[in-house]
Design a protein around this motif. Structure first.
Motif, PDB file in Angstrom:
ATOM      1  N   PRO A 156      29.536  37.792  73.672  1.00 46.61           N
ATOM      2  CA  PRO A 156      29.130  37.173  72.396  1.00 46.61           C
ATOM      3  C   PRO A 156      27.991  37.963  71.741  1.00 46.61           C
ATOM      4  CG  PRO A 156      29.159  35.550  74.197  1.00 46.61           C
ATOM      5  CD  PRO A 156      29.325  36.901  74.825  1.00 46.61           C
ATOM      6  N   GLY A 157      28.071  38.131  70.433  1.00 46.81           N
ATOM      7  CA  GLY A 157      27.021  38.844  69.704  1.00 46.81           C
ATOM      8  C   GLY A 157      27.273  40.330  69.577  1.00 46.81           C
ATOM      9  N   ARG A 200      29.537  43.365  68.233  1.00 46.14           N
ATOM     10  CA  ARG A 200      30.522  43.629  67.193  1.00 46.14           C
ATOM     11  C   ARG A 200      30.982  45.089  67.305  1.00 46.14           C
ATOM     12  NH1 ARG A 200      29.776  40.172  62.390  1.00 46.14           N
ATOM     13  NH2 ARG A 200      27.650  39.902  63.153  1.00 46.14           N
ATOM     14  N   VAL A 217      24.819  44.993  68.145  1.00 47.12           N
ATOM     15  CA  VAL A 217      24.510  43.723  68.799  1.00 47.12           C
ATOM     16  C   VAL A 217      23.713  42.888  67.800  1.00 47.12           C
ATOM     17  CG1 VAL A 217      23.284  42.613  70.711  1.00 47.12           C
ATOM     18  CG2 VAL A 217      24.436  44.818  71.077  1.00 47.12           C
ATOM     19  N   ASP A 218      24.191  41.678  67.528  1.00 41.74           N
ATOM     20  CA  ASP A 218      23.516  40.816  66.550  1.00 41.74           C
ATOM     21  C   ASP A 218      22.054  40.613  66.938  1.00 41.74           C
ATOM     22  OD1 ASP A 218      25.843  40.626  65.181  1.00 41.74           O
ATOM     23  OD2 ASP A 218      26.382  38.612  65.904  1.00 41.74           O
ATOM     24  N   GLY A 219      21.177  40.859  65.988  1.00 42.84           N
ATOM     25  CA  GLY A 219      19.757  40.587  66.214  1.00 42.84           C
ATOM     26  C   GLY A 219      19.047  41.615  67.082  1.00 42.84           C
ATOM     27  N   VAL A 248      22.336  41.999  76.321  1.00 38.32           N
ATOM     28  CA  VAL A 248      22.589  41.027  75.252  1.00 38.32           C
ATOM     29  C   VAL A 248      22.112  39.632  75.668  1.00 38.32           C
ATOM     30  CG1 VAL A 248      24.424  39.859  73.954  1.00 38.32           C
ATOM     31  CG2 VAL A 248      24.509  42.337  74.283  1.00 38.32           C
ATOM     32  N   ASN A 249      22.301  39.315  76.945  1.00 43.93           N
ATOM     33  CA  ASN A 249      21.929  37.977  77.421  1.00 43.93           C
ATOM     34  C   ASN A 249      20.436  37.813  77.679  1.00 43.93           C
ATOM     35  OD1 ASN A 249      24.511  36.880  77.272  1.00 43.93           O
ATOM     36  ND2 ASN A 249      25.084  37.859  79.205  1.00 43.93           N
ATOM     37  N   PRO A 268      17.558  39.180  75.734  1.00 41.70           N
ATOM     38  CA  PRO A 268      16.990  39.995  74.650  1.00 41.70           C
ATOM     39  C   PRO A 268      15.475  40.208  74.838  1.00 41.70           C
ATOM     40  CG  PRO A 268      18.019  37.978  73.788  1.00 41.70           C
ATOM     41  CD  PRO A 268      18.040  37.880  75.276  1.00 41.70           C
TER      42      PRO A 268
END
Lengths: 387, 80
Positions: A297-298, A300, A318-320, A384-385, A387
């Motif tokens: 998740p997150g 793209r 990666v979002d954010g 990602v998990n 951050p």
């Protein structure tokens, strides 16, 4: 600091490691045949020239070129593209390119604009794909060159080179292909694809040393392309004017003989493995990565969803989280080397919608393994998990 | 072998000469790469020497594949 295995996933920037045969050829040349190739007529000089001649024949065969003397050795694809763009275009000329190009095309083109050359950059989709018909529509009576990447260095998107070649052949416009990423990775036949000018580099998918590359120039076009560099060629020495014949017109000064010896072995390595078999291996790795990234998740992924539409280059965001932050943590925490940022291709990132932040890019090569991809996926997931 | 019939084939460049060498080798035509004799040219390059009996065969093999600048017969007395 704990010792750990380094995982090199930056083959799109430069392939590493190199085959043993490449390393040995460079060393052997420096030890035994490092005379000035063809300049002096003695046996060591002829031996050095023979290495270059063999490399020329290998490169010609690699790209379906019948006459090896149509291959010019340069230091990289960038120099080859500069020869074409600076040497061919005259004020008033029009050029067509795409919005997925590297700066090795865009910078010399934008400088050419200052000399009165106009440019049409054909739009590409958000996945970096180009519709050949848009190239046809961009043709004007002044179009003097179409220059297109064979495969994007950002998304790996394979461009419809043969389709564009059919258009340029029909219009009688010289067609230049930037094969920096594709040479050694995808089959290239300059006749079947109607390529008039092929710029390639030695240090990526041809597994040669850095500082080696070349340019195929279709017969007759050398009369219209000025050289970028002039000087001694070991030929026509009684004249103080640059020779006009191939390849000497574009090969002034002492070449990188040891590097070209390595390039020759790199080409032989790829031929002996087979492009198709290398591609199968690399695409299997890319598919594992694409599938794995899809489940985080997150994350793209950019570029075409279908793996067969790419070379083994995968870009994601990666979002954010900054691309550079992801790359730094992959390297520092996990020993995984990738390339973040804009990849010298701001135009391509604008097309993808990833400008100015850029992406994290993975580029696979022959020596990567499925185990490395799984380790990389776990690393991305953990970054990602947490951050 | 009769040296009197020796000739050299001249090329534009070392790249051309070595490409010609490959073609002659592939065709099994006896030849030797030598520096261009100074009395022929002051150039720093190389040329291909062939015995007279192979000259025509060499010419045919190279035709349309490599540009030949000229063929010069080598003077008898000087040998090689």
């Amino acid at each position: 600091m704990e010792t750990r295995e380094h995982i090199y996933l930056d083959n799109a920037a430069s392939s590493w490691p190199k085959p043993e045969s490449v390393i040995r050829a460079v060393e052997l040349t420096l030890r035994e045949a490092a005379a000035n190739p063809g300049r002096s007529g003695h046996s060591l000089s002829v031996e050095a020239a023979r290495i270059i001649s063999d490399a020329r024949s290998e490169a010609a065969a690699f790209f379906g070129v019948a006459d090896p003397l149509r291959i010019v050795f340069t230091k990289n694809a960038t120099e080859s593209l500069n020869i074409v763009i600076n040497g061919l275009l005259r004020p008033g000329d029009h050029v067509i390119t795409s919005r997925m190009e590297h700066n090795s095309v865009m910078r010399p083109l934008n400088a050419a604009r200052e000399r009165g050359i106009s440019i049409s950059s054909v739009r590409c989709s958000r996945t970096g794909e180009l519709d050949p018909d848009d190239v046809r529509k961009a043709v004007t009576k002044d179009t003097r060159l179409v220059v297109l990447t064979h495969a994007s260095n950002v998304t790996g998107t394979i461009m419809p080179v043969a389709e564009v070649g059919a258009i340029t052949r029909g219009e009688g416009i010289p067609f230049c292909v930037d094969a920096a990423q594709s040479a050694g990775c995808l089959p290239i036949d300059v006749d079947a694809m109607n390529i008039d000018l092929l710029a390639f580099t030695g240090h990526k998918a041809l597994y040669g040393p850095q500082g080696t590359g070349g340019l195929f120039i279709r017969g007759g076009l050398e009369a219209e392309i000025s050289p970028l560099v002039m000087g001694g060629t070991g030929s026509a020495s009684e004249h103080e004017e640059q020779p006009l014949f191939m390849p000497d017109k574009y090969e002034s000064g002492t070449p990188n003989t040891a590097g070209i010896a390595g390039l020759l072995e790199g080409g032989r390595f790829v031929s002996s493995q087979g492009i198709a078999s290398i591609r199968d291996h690399e695409m299997a790795l890319a598919s594992v990565l694409l599938e794995g990234l899809d489940g985080i998740p997150g994350v793209r992924v950019h570029g075409p969803a279908e793996p067969e539409k790419r070379i083994p280059v995968v870009s994601f965001t990666v979002d954010g989280m900054d691309a550079s932050e992801v790359a730094y943590r992959l390297d520092d925490g996990c020993g995984i080397m990738v390339r973040p940022g804009l990849h010298c291709a701001p135009s391509a990132h604008r097309t993808l919608g990833t400008f100015p932040g850029g992406t994290v890019r993975f580029g696979f090569g022959f020596f990567n393994t499925a185990e490395q991809v799984r380790t990389a996926l776990e690393a991305v997931s953990s970054i990602v998990n947490k951050p | 072998m009769n040296r009197a019939g020796r000739s050299v084939i001249l090329f534009e460049s070392v790249s051309s000469a070595l490409h010609a060498e490959k073609i002659l080798k592939a065709g099994g035509i006896a030849h030797k790469i030598i520096p261009v004799p100074k009395h022929i040219s002051s150039d720093c390059g190389v040329c291909i020497r062939v015995e007279g009996e192979y000259l025509e065969q060499a010419g045919r093999a190279l035709e349309g594949k490599v540009r030949v600048l000229g063929v010069r017969q080598l003077p008898e007395a000087k040998g090689r």
